[in-house]
Design a protein around this motif. Structure first.
Motif, PDB file in Angstrom:
ATOM      1  N   THR A 179     -12.226  -7.720   2.350  1.00 25.66           N
ATOM      2  CA  THR A 179     -12.109  -6.408   2.986  1.00 25.66           C
ATOM      3  C   THR A 179     -11.014  -6.378   4.045  1.00 25.66           C
ATOM      4  O   THR A 179     -10.856  -5.372   4.744  1.00 25.66           O
ATOM      5  N   ARG A 219      -5.418  -6.351   0.747  1.00 28.74           N
ATOM      6  CA  ARG A 219      -5.059  -5.139   0.005  1.00 28.74           C
ATOM      7  C   ARG A 219      -3.539  -4.933   0.024  1.00 28.74           C
ATOM      8  O   ARG A 219      -2.946  -4.594  -1.003  1.00 28.74           O
ATOM      9  N   GLU A 256      -0.988  -4.832  -3.276  1.00 30.76           N
ATOM     10  CA  GLU A 256      -0.128  -3.690  -3.553  1.00 30.76           C
ATOM     11  C   GLU A 256       1.348  -4.071  -3.510  1.00 30.76           C
ATOM     12  O   GLU A 256       2.145  -3.609  -4.342  1.00 30.76           O
ATOM     13  N   GLY A 271     -13.044  -3.157  -0.131  1.00 26.80           N
ATOM     14  CA  GLY A 271     -12.154  -4.296  -0.337  1.00 26.80           C
ATOM     15  C   GLY A 271     -11.548  -4.318  -1.722  1.00 26.80           C
ATOM     16  O   GLY A 271     -11.395  -3.277  -2.367  1.00 26.80           O
ATOM     17  N   VAL A 272     -11.213  -5.509  -2.193  1.00 26.70           N
ATOM     18  CA  VAL A 272     -10.495  -5.651  -3.464  1.00 26.70           C
ATOM     19  C   VAL A 272     -11.383  -6.112  -4.605  1.00 26.70           C
ATOM     20  O   VAL A 272     -10.886  -6.339  -5.713  1.00 26.70           O
TER      21      VAL A 272
END
Length: 270
Positions: free
Chosen positions: A246, A251, A255, A29-30
């Motif tokens: 997650t 994500r 981005e 995940g992040v």
């Protein structure tokens, strides 16, 4: 310049099940930092899990004053512990001027006891990790006396800590914790229910508008076992945080907005 974001998986070391989830949040995940509670019996296993599964993951020190046993001799920190030598739960603390709604009691830990226990946890961290922490922060509650203790320990170690919010210095870049619209009450409500992908997609945390060069978010991503149920008022929200951090949509949002996920090394100037 792209926005930099630190996503902390807090409470690492709380329990075996929780720690497995926190590592998943980092690996899949992040989450970009694991914030370690060193006062638990689980802490050595948590460090071993990190060393085995994601040795590159940075650990912060998550100073605990309200769950389980202290690192110090209880006799040395009488305002922090009960007759059994256990920390007073956060619900037993005086709410104080910082207004934490969890605190509904009469316990007022002193600056001296807070500082002594924090120093003991720093030493315990170094024993477990083999190096001093790059970031020192609080678990669950915050008081003015705690902020004073963080400032003193931060100065002693020369590390980023909870008392610093948005400050620039010759050694540190500006960074600060995101507070959603609605302020502290809204932040606590988000913590209590756990975050969702929609919170990220709507920028409910205010990441994009954060005035600091580096933004910080704290979550509690992990699985739940009996240890979590026994020692924490935050239970099911941990599962939601894990599922969300997650989630591929989160994500993708990070981005798409040109956000760099970093750890606390980014705070320090070369």
């Amino acid at each position: 310049m792209s926005k930099k974001l630190i996503v902390s998986a807090d409470d690492f070391g709380l329990s075996e099940a929780y720690d497995l989830g926190a590592v998943k949040a980092y690996r899949e995940g992040v989450a970009s930092v694991l914030s370690l509670i060193v006062s638990t019996d689980e802490a050595p296993r948590a460090v071993e899990l990190r060393n085995r599964r994601c040795p590159e993951a940075q650990l912060a020190l998550h100073v605990n004053y309200c769950a389980g046993r202290p690192v110090s001799d209880p006799a040395d920190i009488p305002s922090l512990v009960d007759e059994r030598g256990l920390f007073h739960r956060s619900s037993e603390w005086v709410q104080g001027p910082m207004g934490d709604p969890k605190c509904q009691g009469s316990v007022s830990p002193t600056f001296e006891d807070l500082l002594r226990e924090m120093r003991a946890q720093v030493c315990r961290y170094e024993e477990l990790v083999g190096a001093p922490p790059r970031r020192v922060e609080a678990h669950s509650v915050m008081t003015e006396e705690m902020l004073r203790a963080f400032a003193e320990v931060g100065d002693e170690l020369g590390v980023h800590n909870e008392s610093i919010q948005g400050e620039e210095s010759p050694t540190l870049r500006s960074c600060g914790e995101c507070v959603p619209e609605g302020g502290r009450a809204a932040k606590l409500a988000l913590v209590a229910r756990g975050c969702t992908p929609e919170d990220w997609e709507s920028d409910a945390f205010g990441i994009l508008g954060c005035p600091y060069e580096i933004a910080i978010l704290h979550f509690h991503p992990g699985y739940v076992d009996q240890r979590v149920v026994d020692c924490s008022s935050l239970v099911l929200a941990r599962c939601r945080d894990l599922q969300t951090l997650t989630d591929p949509r989160v994500r993708a949002w990070v981005e798409a907005n040109g956000i760099d996920l970093v750890d606390y090394d980014a705070v320090y100037r070369d």
